[in-house]
Design an enzyme around this catalytic site. Sequence first.
Site, PDB file in Angstrom:
ATOM      1  N   GLU A   1       0.859  -1.151   0.019  1.00 30.96           N
ATOM      2  CA  GLU A   1       0.150  -0.107  -0.081  1.00 30.96           C
ATOM      3  C   GLU A   1       0.835   1.143   0.142  1.00 30.96           C
ATOM      4  OE1 GLU A   1       0.260   0.938   4.313  1.00 30.96           O
ATOM      5  OE2 GLU A   1       1.709  -0.128   3.045  1.00 30.96           O
TER       6      GLU A   1
ATOM      7  N   GLU B   1       4.162   1.071   1.509  1.00 29.73           N
ATOM      8  CA  GLU B   1       5.249   0.537   0.802  1.00 29.73           C
ATOM      9  C   GLU B   1       5.802  -0.850   1.533  1.00 29.73           C
ATOM     10  OE1 GLU B   1       7.579   3.024  -2.314  1.00 29.73           O
ATOM     11  OE2 GLU B   1       7.771   4.112  -0.510  1.00 29.73           O
TER      12      GLU B   1
END
Length: 807
Positions: free
Chosen positions: A441, A444
Amino acid sequence: MVKILSQGQAFGSPGIDPRWTHANKDGVGTAYSTSSNIWFTIWNGVVTEIYHPTIDKPQIRDLQYLISDGKSFFHEEKRHLESKVEPMWTDGLGYRITNSDPQGRYAVIKEVIADPHLSCILQHTKLTGDSEFISQLQLYALCAPHLEVGGRGNNGYAMEVAGHRILTAEKGGRWLAMGATIPFTRLSCGYVGESDGWTDLADNFQMDWEFDSAVDGNIALTGELNLDSTKEFTLGLAFGTNLHNAISTLFQSLNIPFEKQKQLYNEQWKRCLTTSRSASTRDNIKPLENSSYDDGKLYHNSISLLLAHEDKTYPGALIASLAIPWGEAKDDQDQGGYHLVWTRDMVSSVAGLVAAGETDTAVRSLIYLATSQQEDGGFPQNFWVDGKPYWTGIQLDEVAFPILLAWLLHQQKTCLNFDIYPMILRAAGYLIHHGPATQQERWEENSGYSPSTLASNIAALICAAQFVRERGDEATANFIEEYADFLESHIEAWTVTTEGTLVSGIKRHYIRITPTDINNPQPNENPNQGTLVISSQPPGEPSEFPAKEIVDGGFLQLVRYGIRKPDDPIIVDSVKVIDAVLKVDTSAGPCWHRYNHDGYGQQEDGSPYTGFGKGRAWPLLTGERGHYELAMGGDVKTYIKAMEGFASDTCLLPEQVWDEADISENHLYLGKPTGSAMPLMWAHSEYIKLLRSNHDGQVFDLIPQVANRYLGERKQCKSLEIWKFNRQIDKVKKGYTLRIHALVSFHLHWSDDNWQNVKNTPANSTMLGVNFVDIFISDNQQQPINFTFFWIESSKWEGRNYTVRIS
């Protein structure tokens, strides 16, 4: 004629292990002209990383002066002097630095710019103080080359050219040359920590060593400047693809008086900033400085900074930051820093410029993204400006953002002769092929079902469908919209816990992410289940947590784009949770952590992040929270003033601010920058967008087509459940349509009565490479749906059956 001086080779090869330098910059700058392929940074009164020939290639660690009287003291600018950095202009990214002796005996005053047309950094220098005292001082320029993005393997040479003595360095065919408008009296190349100028002067306050070369190591170049005739001069540091190129650039640049160079540098920026805004925007909005509380200082500087972070060889490529977070603790192995392209950061940056009325950069960025897109429609996690991937994670929001940028420019009625449609179609196909779970997401780190990723994907797909419909392809437009409806209808089921424990009385709220392995065809989709592994935890500390107890503010993107109403009860309760769990109050105003148990930040004692630490508060999240407050009809003054308060005196916004009691010995103060990146372009763009949103009375990123579909009567929305090979569901609700996806053509061999009767349905094809069959589940359906595939191109059966129960 160029010749190396005959002074011998330095000892102590290869020197100590190289490090970069601090990331909380006091200034960054570049000429606006594309012919000047060079960028500089400033920290603690000295020039730090200089980038050339592209914005992702730092070539030095730092450039500073050493000062000594030759007998009783030795000062290093960044360590011993008291520094004050001031912008020379409102917009132009030139800086005046005053580095003062703590005892008040002298000061070094510097003005730093880039040559307006050549790849040379110019540092006009004036030594001031009591004339008798400063007449006894020796001034040395000290440069630490880190050519070709590394401190190892550099080669330094003291040279004479055209009667002038200069210092040079080379690595991998990249050269630098350092000289001044006054002569060097002594020159030396040495290995850092062994035979360099700093080590030499620290011993007895005098320059005893003069070496003509130091090869294949971590080196430093030292030159004593001749102050006999003047205490005012210009130092230049030039770069080139060969020795002659660097030397010629240096002397051409120094030949033009600094005042003239400074005037041209400033005029370039003034001309750019007065002509950059489109006529339509200028006519339609008031200057956004009227929405600020600092007379527009941060606003104007934010525009300049965003423009300065675009590369000049690869137009449209904007990096996240001219900084290497905690660089003082990092060596050559970490080459990326933040001087890379992330599509999320880049689209945010240019959207901020569009909010300020400047669209040309966004157009270049959109074309750049189209040319950087991978064949399958995706984008690398991040990449060098030449498109080469650095990290290779899959982040579905970073595939969505280019579509959102295309739609933003389309809505602005921006002229675009380049056909962006193939990029949009491929990106939309990628989202449908690879979703709904993302490998990473926006932070990272984790895979699964993320509210912020889902929000960007839904918004991007609705925008993509508009483009497709405008091309006359109604069938594909409907297919894309229906996939977006599928995502939207599952948001709460995938990302809202019903067993919340973080705030008393609130059991339902969004979580950061529902973890699942994207390679698992039967993924976990229950936000009440699952364990989240959080990286960067200190040794000995837990790293696994119940996913339902980890929250972030990513769900606010659902409101930002128009997917959920700001007063939706679950949104409201989730805001209460993040305010209780993640909010930090500072003297500037409120700020928020990314998520609880975040380990990406300064360590508990204030030392640098070195793979573990404690995540601190992010100013950009204050902007996101402010946008939500605006959507709720609230006053955003607090949030605007807070972001302005988080900015440095030179109007740079940090990635993170310190969130605890002051640790003065580490220069950490509540609400002030930590050692992570400063400036962070995402934060600057969020600030501009907050000003624009406040001015308009509506969230700038709100997409009317998205809001019309999901916040009204929802008559267009289709109730879908999707089975595909990366998401093999085992149940479907009555009244839903079961849509079965595959990426090649097929006939579906299926039954709704335990194979007593069999149907063969040819799949529908789409322009996105997805083939599908729809099966409507009636209210009186009791038996499961059984099916298998006959693959047309290979004339083979799938070889196994699949079952979806009715719930």
